[in-house]
Design a protein around this motif. Structure first.
Motif, PDB file in Angstrom:
ATOM      1  N   SER A   1       0.837  -1.197   0.000  1.00  0.00           N
ATOM      2  CA  SER A   1       0.000   0.000   0.000  1.00  0.00           C
ATOM      3  C   SER A   1       0.871   1.246   0.000  1.00  0.00           C
ATOM      4  O   SER A   1       1.968   1.253   0.571  1.00  0.00           O
ATOM      5  N   MET A   2       0.367   2.283  -0.634  1.00  0.00           N
ATOM      6  CA  MET A   2       1.064   3.568  -0.640  1.00  0.00           C
ATOM      7  C   MET A   2       0.635   4.450   0.535  1.00  0.00           C
ATOM      8  O   MET A   2       1.163   5.545   0.709  1.00  0.00           O
ATOM      9  N   ARG A   3      -0.299   3.968   1.339  1.00  0.00           N
ATOM     10  CA  ARG A   3      -0.787   4.753   2.472  1.00  0.00           C
ATOM     11  C   ARG A   3       0.283   4.844   3.557  1.00  0.00           C
ATOM     12  O   ARG A   3       0.783   3.818   4.046  1.00  0.00           O
ATOM     13  N   ARG A   4       0.614   6.026   3.960  1.00  0.00           N
ATOM     14  CA  ARG A   4       1.647   6.228   4.976  1.00  0.00           C
ATOM     15  C   ARG A   4       1.202   5.793   6.368  1.00  0.00           C
ATOM     16  O   ARG A   4       2.034   5.401   7.195  1.00  0.00           O
TER      17      ARG A   4
ATOM     18  N   TRP B   1       2.340  -9.438   4.189  1.00  0.00           N
ATOM     19  CA  TRP B   1       2.685  -8.985   2.843  1.00  0.00           C
ATOM     20  C   TRP B   1       4.141  -9.252   2.484  1.00  0.00           C
ATOM     21  O   TRP B   1       4.434  -9.818   1.421  1.00  0.00           O
ATOM     22  N   ARG B   2       5.056  -8.861   3.346  1.00  0.00           N
ATOM     23  CA  ARG B   2       6.478  -8.963   2.994  1.00  0.00           C
ATOM     24  C   ARG B   2       6.923 -10.398   2.736  1.00  0.00           C
ATOM     25  O   ARG B   2       7.582 -10.665   1.723  1.00  0.00           O
ATOM     26  N   PRO B   3       6.575 -11.363   3.610  1.00  0.00           N
ATOM     27  CA  PRO B   3       6.956 -12.748   3.309  1.00  0.00           C
ATOM     28  C   PRO B   3       6.347 -13.250   2.006  1.00  0.00           C
ATOM     29  O   PRO B   3       6.994 -14.010   1.263  1.00  0.00           O
ATOM     30  N   LEU B   4       5.115 -12.837   1.711  1.00  0.00           N
ATOM     31  CA  LEU B   4       4.494 -13.259   0.463  1.00  0.00           C
ATOM     32  C   LEU B   4       5.219 -12.671  -0.737  1.00  0.00           C
ATOM     33  O   LEU B   4       5.485 -13.378  -1.723  1.00  0.00           O
ATOM     34  N   ILE B   5       5.543 -11.387  -0.669  1.00  0.00           N
ATOM     35  CA  ILE B   5       6.271 -10.760  -1.773  1.00  0.00           C
ATOM     36  C   ILE B   5       7.576 -11.507  -2.048  1.00  0.00           C
ATOM     37  O   ILE B   5       7.942 -11.760  -3.206  1.00  0.00           O
TER      38      ILE B   5
ATOM     39  N   VAL C   1     -10.105   1.064  -2.109  1.00  0.00           N
ATOM     40  CA  VAL C   1      -9.607   0.296  -0.971  1.00  0.00           C
ATOM     41  C   VAL C   1      -8.173  -0.159  -1.202  1.00  0.00           C
ATOM     42  O   VAL C   1      -7.295   0.041  -0.361  1.00  0.00           O
ATOM     43  N   VAL C   2      -7.921  -0.796  -2.340  1.00  0.00           N
ATOM     44  CA  VAL C   2      -6.583  -1.284  -2.689  1.00  0.00           C
ATOM     45  C   VAL C   2      -5.998  -0.369  -3.753  1.00  0.00           C
ATOM     46  O   VAL C   2      -6.536  -0.268  -4.855  1.00  0.00           O
ATOM     47  N   ASP C   3      -4.903   0.298  -3.423  1.00  0.00           N
ATOM     48  CA  ASP C   3      -4.315   1.251  -4.368  1.00  0.00           C
ATOM     49  C   ASP C   3      -3.447   0.539  -5.408  1.00  0.00           C
ATOM     50  O   ASP C   3      -3.398  -0.695  -5.478  1.00  0.00           O
ATOM     51  N   ALA C   4      -2.732   1.321  -6.197  1.00  0.00           N
ATOM     52  CA  ALA C   4      -2.004   0.785  -7.349  1.00  0.00           C
ATOM     53  C   ALA C   4      -0.683   0.114  -7.005  1.00  0.00           C
ATOM     54  O   ALA C   4       0.013  -0.381  -7.893  1.00  0.00           O
ATOM     55  N   ALA C   5      -0.319   0.048  -5.731  1.00  0.00           N
ATOM     56  CA  ALA C   5       1.000  -0.476  -5.360  1.00  0.00           C
ATOM     57  C   ALA C   5       1.144  -1.974  -5.598  1.00  0.00           C
ATOM     58  O   ALA C   5       2.239  -2.465  -5.896  1.00  0.00           O
TER      59      ALA C   5
ATOM     60  N   ILE D   1       3.956  -5.155  -8.296  1.00  0.00           N
ATOM     61  CA  ILE D   1       4.755  -6.068  -7.476  1.00  0.00           C
ATOM     62  C   ILE D   1       4.402  -7.514  -7.805  1.00  0.00           C
ATOM     63  O   ILE D   1       5.279  -8.360  -8.038  1.00  0.00           O
ATOM     64  N   ILE D   2       3.107  -7.811  -7.824  1.00  0.00           N
ATOM     65  CA  ILE D   2       2.673  -9.180  -8.096  1.00  0.00           C
ATOM     66  C   ILE D   2       3.083  -9.627  -9.492  1.00  0.00           C
ATOM     67  O   ILE D   2       3.727 -10.670  -9.672  1.00  0.00           O
ATOM     68  N   LEU D   3       2.740  -8.827 -10.486  1.00  0.00           N
ATOM     69  CA  LEU D   3       3.013  -9.219 -11.867  1.00  0.00           C
ATOM     70  C   LEU D   3       4.507  -9.185 -12.185  1.00  0.00           C
ATOM     71  O   LEU D   3       4.970  -9.912 -13.067  1.00  0.00           O
ATOM     72  N   GLY D   4       5.242  -8.378 -11.456  1.00  0.00           N
ATOM     73  CA  GLY D   4       6.678  -8.282 -11.703  1.00  0.00           C
ATOM     74  C   GLY D   4       7.498  -9.373 -11.053  1.00  0.00           C
ATOM     75  O   GLY D   4       8.657  -9.591 -11.441  1.00  0.00           O
ATOM     76  N   ARG D   5       6.899 -10.097 -10.088  1.00  0.00           N
ATOM     77  CA  ARG D   5       7.685 -11.074  -9.336  1.00  0.00           C
ATOM     78  C   ARG D   5       7.266 -12.528  -9.549  1.00  0.00           C
ATOM     79  O   ARG D   5       8.074 -13.427  -9.338  1.00  0.00           O
ATOM     80  N   ILE D   6       6.015 -12.778  -9.943  1.00  0.00           N
ATOM     81  CA  ILE D   6       5.616 -14.166 -10.142  1.00  0.00           C
ATOM     82  C   ILE D   6       6.378 -14.760 -11.325  1.00  0.00           C
ATOM     83  O   ILE D   6       6.816 -14.054 -12.226  1.00  0.00           O
ATOM     84  N   SER D   7       6.527 -16.076 -11.302  1.00  0.00           N
ATOM     85  CA  SER D   7       7.272 -16.766 -12.357  1.00  0.00           C
ATOM     86  C   SER D   7       6.379 -17.291 -13.474  1.00  0.00           C
ATOM     87  O   SER D   7       6.890 -17.776 -14.492  1.00  0.00           O
ATOM     88  N   SER D   8       5.079 -17.217 -13.300  1.00  0.00           N
ATOM     89  CA  SER D   8       4.164 -17.724 -14.319  1.00  0.00           C
ATOM     90  C   SER D   8       4.369 -17.012 -15.653  1.00  0.00           C
ATOM     91  O   SER D   8       4.528 -15.784 -15.708  1.00  0.00           O
TER      92      SER D   8
END
Length: 257
Positions: free
Chosen positions: A129-132, A179-183, A203-207, A211-218
């Motif tokens: 999330s980008m929320r501070r 989140w961090r362990p999943l990432i 509710v869920v921002d663009a962050a 991350i998901i699409l850039g890290r999965i191996s599929s």
């Protein structure tokens, strides 16, 4: 939240006569402070096509936000894992899907149990999330028990998620901690994935998406924009797109050979 049959788990038996003689199971997970109500139309749509469907009720949901504040990520992941085990035992192949935190849960499951599933479907999942103010949760959760709710972010007039009106902070902090362990483990996800993303999600921002699409191996990834929906897209104007595209996805990734 008063108990309503629509909040209860949804379980529908597979009809292999509609799926080429094979038993195909689909696990769907609702999100944080929600209930199976948000997933029932999707689950019923898939069930009508012969798939065995399981939509569990996550611990602490459909009771009260105070009850949810006594639960943690391990409770919800345990419930999803147990439902997955049941589907795997009774079906030839299984596809998993989830909305919001439900999407986070099934991504975790895909990272841990990828060799046992045929595909992954996520709708507005969250891993960042980008929320501070998120960074203040470790302290704030000890000062106030809850904040205004995140439920019912739906564009369609008259549609209602009926989630909690308050967000319990101790429980929510456990989501953030996951989140961090999943990432770190996202590269373990190799199964085909279809990613539904609302253009206007409050509710869920663009962050999370990059991350998901850039890290999965599929290497089999389909991103489907939802231009006319807010966060709870499974009950919103683009729900038919989710239902139709997911049915096509399940049929494709579970096809023999």
């Amino acid at each position: 939240m008063s108990r309503n049959p629509e909040y209860e788990p949804l379980t529908v038996d597979a009809r292999p006569e509609l799926t080429g003689g094979r038993r195909i199971g689909v696990l769907l997970s609702h999100g944080f402070t929600g209930s199976p109500l948000s997933m029932r139309p999707w689950g019923r749509y898939l069930a009508e096509r012969g798939y065995g469907v399981s939509v569990p009720l996550l611990p602490g949901h459909a009771t009260s936000w105070q009850d949810l504040n006594t639960k943690r990520w391990s409770d919800w992941y345990g419930a999803i894992s147990a439902a997955f085990d049941e589907l795997v035992a009774e079906h030839d192949q299984v596809v998993i899907g989830g909305l919001s935190m439900g999407g986070t849960l099934v991504l975790r499951l895909a990272a841990d149990r990828g060799d046992q599933l045929a595909g992954v479907m996520v709708v507005n999942p969250v891993v960042a999330s980008m929320r501070r103010d998120i960074k203040a949760l470790p302290v704030v959760k000890h000062l106030v028990p809850s904040l205004p709710g995140i439920a019912n972010d739906i564009k369609k007039p008259g549609a209602e998620e009926h989630g909690y009106t308050r967000t319990p902070l101790r429980a929510f902090h456990s989501v953030v901690q996951a989140w961090r362990p999943l990432i770190a483990d996202l590269p373990q996800i190799k199964a085909p994935l279809i990613y539904f993303r609302a253009d206007d999600d409050h509710v869920v921002d663009a962050a999370s998406q990059p991350i998901i699409l850039g890290r999965i191996s599929s290497t089999d990834v389909d991103v489907v924009p939802l231009p006319d929906s807010f966060h709870v897209a499974t009950l919103d104007n683009d729900a038919p797109t989710i239902f139709e595209r997911s049915a096509e996805f399940v049929a494709r990734v579970t096809a023999p050979g």
